[in-house]
Design a protein around this motif. Structure first.
Motif, PDB file in Angstrom:
ATOM      1  N   ALA B  72      -4.875   2.275  -4.281  1.00 37.80           N
ATOM      2  CA  ALA B  72      -4.525   0.952  -3.532  1.00 37.80           C
ATOM      3  C   ALA B  72      -5.038   0.032  -3.033  1.00 37.80           C
ATOM      4  N   ILE B  99       4.065  -5.441 -11.624  1.00 34.80           N
ATOM      5  CA  ILE B  99       5.295  -6.538 -10.961  1.00 34.80           C
ATOM      6  C   ILE B  99       5.776  -7.166 -11.566  1.00 34.80           C
ATOM      7  N   ASN B 110       3.948 -16.907  -1.936  1.00 29.38           N
ATOM      8  CA  ASN B 110       3.330 -15.967  -0.782  1.00 29.38           C
ATOM      9  C   ASN B 110       3.502 -14.370  -0.905  1.00 29.38           C
ATOM     10  N   TYR B 111       2.767 -13.892  -2.209  1.00 31.47           N
ATOM     11  CA  TYR B 111       2.866 -12.015  -2.239  1.00 31.47           C
ATOM     12  C   TYR B 111       2.388 -11.184  -1.668  1.00 31.47           C
ATOM     13  N   ASP B 112       2.191 -10.320  -0.753  1.00 29.46           N
ATOM     14  CA  ASP B 112       0.750  -9.119  -0.953  1.00 29.46           C
ATOM     15  C   ASP B 112       1.223  -8.010  -1.252  1.00 29.46           C
ATOM     16  N   ILE B 113       0.695  -7.059  -2.410  1.00 29.33           N
ATOM     17  CA  ILE B 113       1.192  -6.084  -2.543  1.00 29.33           C
ATOM     18  C   ILE B 113      -0.002  -4.726  -2.471  1.00 29.33           C
ATOM     19  N   LYS B 114       0.683  -3.760  -2.932  1.00 32.55           N
ATOM     20  CA  LYS B 114      -0.946  -2.758  -2.921  1.00 32.55           C
ATOM     21  C   LYS B 114      -0.581  -2.617  -4.139  1.00 32.55           C
ATOM     22  N   ILE B 115      -1.884  -2.011  -5.640  1.00 28.88           N
ATOM     23  CA  ILE B 115      -1.848  -1.107  -6.525  1.00 28.88           C
ATOM     24  C   ILE B 115      -2.594  -0.387  -6.976  1.00 28.88           C
TER      25      ILE B 115
END
Lengths: 102, 150
Positions: B72, B99, B110-115
């Motif tokens: 994560a 993605i 303005n994106y926050d993701i967990k990879i």
């Protein structure tokens, strides 16, 4: 799915958590011996008042229980409006949840 | 008109309808299937956008220098570019695509993701501008504990 949406000035900030294992092909092979048992969210989108304001095609490399934070312009949107989010996974399961914008 | 020809025309119309930009969602997994099976970042970009030469500016990719948990990793993608689509790739996993965001009216980049990343590597973000140009941002990070086997 947990969704938190808040108007701040002229933008709406959204934090969403989708509950999903997001099993990769390698994980599926290791656990079940079959790569085809992989299952993950393939598409997620959000709408407010019928307009799509967030839309993403996704792969197995998002984390387990993936979090999405995004923003959009608040023009025409007010407190109490409903944000609706839907995801679809590789096996065709789908889930829709909604929340009121605060 | 022969029925066969009629069907052909119908299928063509349906296919072109998907390509036209619209407010409703595009499923890039269905329209660009090769993007998701490509093993290298270059191949995945080629499958998604064709042969492009992105400009190295305007895209900020935020991630920790050292990620303690590869399962994560928080990633932030930010840009002021008036964008059509945003695609995130990495070179640490068996396949490259993570993605693809589609920017609709009113969306803010303005994106926050967990990879997940199985080992240390580089995250590459391509932004497709409405001006028809492509922009790229990169971030290299170390992953202490890989997140693809667990």
């Amino acid at each position: 799915m947990k969704i938190k949406a808040k108007i701040k000035g002229d933008i709406v900030k959204v934090k969403a958590l989708a509950k999903h294992d997001m099993t990769t092909y390698n994980q599926a092979e290791k656990k079940t011996g079959d790569r085809n048992n992989a299952n993950f969210i393939t598409h997620i989108s959000a709408t407010v008042n019928g307009n799509v304001i967030f839309d993403a095609s996704t792969s197995q490399f998002l984390s387990k229980n993936p979090i999405f934070k995004f923003q959009f312009k608040a023009a025409g949107i007010k407190k109490g409006d409903k944000i609706e989010m839907t995801w679809v996974d590789k096996k065709g399961n789908t889930k829709t949840d909604s929340s009121k914008i605060k | 008109m022969l029925r066969r020809n009629f069907l052909k025309v119908g299928a063509l119309a349906a296919a072109s309808a998907v390509v036209v930009p619209q407010l409703s969602a595009t499923d890039f997994r269905a329209t660009k299937p090769n993007t998701w099976t490509a093993h290298t970042v270059d191949d995945a970009i080629k499958a998604l956008y064709g042969a492009i030469t992105p400009i190295e500016s305007g895209v900020t990719v935020g991630a920790p220098k050292v990620a303690s948990n590869g399962g994560a990793i928080p990633v932030n993608v930010k840009s002021d570019i008036d964008a059509k689509t945003v695609a995130v790739f990495q070179d640490a996993n068996p396949e490259a695509a993570v993605i693809v965001f589609e920017m609709n009216e009113g969306a803010i980049l303005n994106y926050d993701i967990k990879i997940k990343m199985g080992k240390s590597g580089t995250i590459t973000v391509i932004v497709e501008g409405k001006d028809g140009k492509f922009y790229v941002g990169k971030k290299t990070l170390e992953v202490a504990l890989g997140g693809c086997e667990g």
